[in-house]
Scaffold this motif. Structure first.
Motif, short mmCIF file in Angstrom:
data_model
loop_
_atom_site.label_atom_id
_atom_site.label_comp_id
_atom_site.label_asym_id
_atom_site.label_seq_id
_atom_site.Cartn_x
_atom_site.Cartn_y
_atom_site.Cartn_z
N THR A 1 0.84 -1.20 0.00
CA THR A 1 0.00 0.00 0.00
C THR A 1 0.87 1.25 0.00
O THR A 1 0.59 2.22 -0.71
CB THR A 1 -0.94 -0.01 1.23
OG1 THR A 1 -1.71 -1.20 1.20
CG2 THR A 1 -1.87 1.19 1.22
N VAL A 2 1.95 1.22 0.76
CA VAL A 2 2.89 2.34 0.79
C VAL A 2 3.54 2.49 -0.59
O VAL A 2 3.72 3.62 -1.08
CB VAL A 2 3.94 2.17 1.90
CG1 VAL A 2 4.93 3.33 1.89
CG2 VAL A 2 3.28 2.03 3.26
N THR A 3 3.86 1.39 -1.22
CA THR A 3 4.46 1.43 -2.56
C THR A 3 3.51 2.11 -3.54
O THR A 3 3.94 2.92 -4.37
CB THR A 3 4.80 0.01 -3.05
OG1 THR A 3 5.71 -0.58 -2.11
CG2 THR A 3 5.44 0.03 -4.42
N ARG A 4 2.21 1.81 -3.45
CA ARG A 4 1.23 2.47 -4.34
C ARG A 4 1.18 3.98 -4.06
O ARG A 4 1.06 4.78 -4.99
CB ARG A 4 -0.17 1.88 -4.14
CG ARG A 4 -0.32 0.41 -4.50
CD ARG A 4 -0.12 0.04 -5.96
NE ARG A 4 1.23 -0.01 -6.46
CZ ARG A 4 2.13 -0.99 -6.26
NH1 ARG A 4 1.85 -2.03 -5.56
NH2 ARG A 4 3.34 -0.91 -6.81
N LEU A 5 1.26 4.37 -2.79
CA LEU A 5 1.29 5.79 -2.45
C LEU A 5 2.53 6.45 -3.05
O LEU A 5 2.45 7.55 -3.60
CB LEU A 5 1.26 5.98 -0.93
CG LEU A 5 1.44 7.42 -0.42
CD1 LEU A 5 0.30 8.32 -0.91
CD2 LEU A 5 1.51 7.43 1.11
N LEU A 6 3.66 5.80 -2.96
CA LEU A 6 4.89 6.34 -3.54
C LEU A 6 4.79 6.44 -5.06
O LEU A 6 5.25 7.44 -5.65
CB LEU A 6 6.09 5.49 -3.14
CG LEU A 6 6.46 5.55 -1.66
CD1 LEU A 6 7.49 4.49 -1.32
CD2 LEU A 6 6.95 6.94 -1.27
N ASP A 7 4.17 5.45 -5.69
CA ASP A 7 3.95 5.52 -7.15
C ASP A 7 3.11 6.74 -7.50
O ASP A 7 3.42 7.48 -8.45
CB ASP A 7 3.24 4.26 -7.65
CG ASP A 7 4.12 3.03 -7.68
OD1 ASP A 7 5.36 3.17 -7.58
OD2 ASP A 7 3.55 1.91 -7.77
N PHE A 8 2.05 6.96 -6.74
CA PHE A 8 1.18 8.12 -6.99
C PHE A 8 1.95 9.42 -6.78
O PHE A 8 1.83 10.35 -7.58
CB PHE A 8 -0.06 8.06 -6.07
CG PHE A 8 -0.99 9.21 -6.29
CD1 PHE A 8 -1.84 9.24 -7.38
CD2 PHE A 8 -1.01 10.28 -5.40
CE1 PHE A 8 -2.70 10.31 -7.59
CE2 PHE A 8 -1.86 11.36 -5.60
CZ PHE A 8 -2.71 11.37 -6.70
#
Length: 140
Positions: free
Chosen positions: A60-67
């Motif tokens: 989930t943190v990885t998706r936030l970083l992608d965004f």
């Protein structure tokens, strides 16, 4: 950002609200790459902090970083100046291995900042629902 599983542990994204009033407290959301989430609130500069902690899957943190990367945080100005003395300042700070990006906003002026800060709140709300809708923070 070119992170791998081991470097993800060094990542932290912070979204904070700081009043310009002398002695005012602070309000911060911190999300670390390992999935740790922390809500930090003080009413005044010297008061005891109220802290809430939660966890998210690191994916989930990885998706936030992608965004955050898609929104171009690293290319934003470091400071969006006010049209006078600011009453408050909001800050987004991304700490990556070997580099840190900090963006300060004294008044609305960056759609990307607003999108990223909303995504940080939303992500923190998955671990700690009180991060949303001023349940814990009066100003974030």
């Amino acid at each position: 950002f070119g992170l791998n599983e081991s470097s993800l542990k060094e990542v932290e994204i912070l979204y904070g609200f700081y009043s310009a009033k002398t002695g005012a407290g602070k309000q911060e959301i911190r999300i670390r790459g390992d999935g740790a989430v922390e809500l930090f609130f003080t009413r005044t500069y010297e008061s005891e902090p109220v802290i809430r902690r939660g966890r998210l899957p690191s994916e989930t943190v990885t998706r936030l970083l992608d965004f955050t990367e898609d929104q171009g945080l690293m290319g934003l100005q470091d400071h969006y100046p006010p049209s006078g003395d600011p009453h408050y300042r909001r800050v987004l700070q991304l700490t990556l291995p070997g580099r840190t990006k900090r963006v300060m906003l004294d008044e609305p002026g960056s759609l990307e900042f607003e999108r990223i800060s909303a995504a940080v709140q939303f992500t923190a709300g998955m671990a700690l629902p009180e991060a949303l809708r001023q349940r814990f923070f009066p100003n974030l």
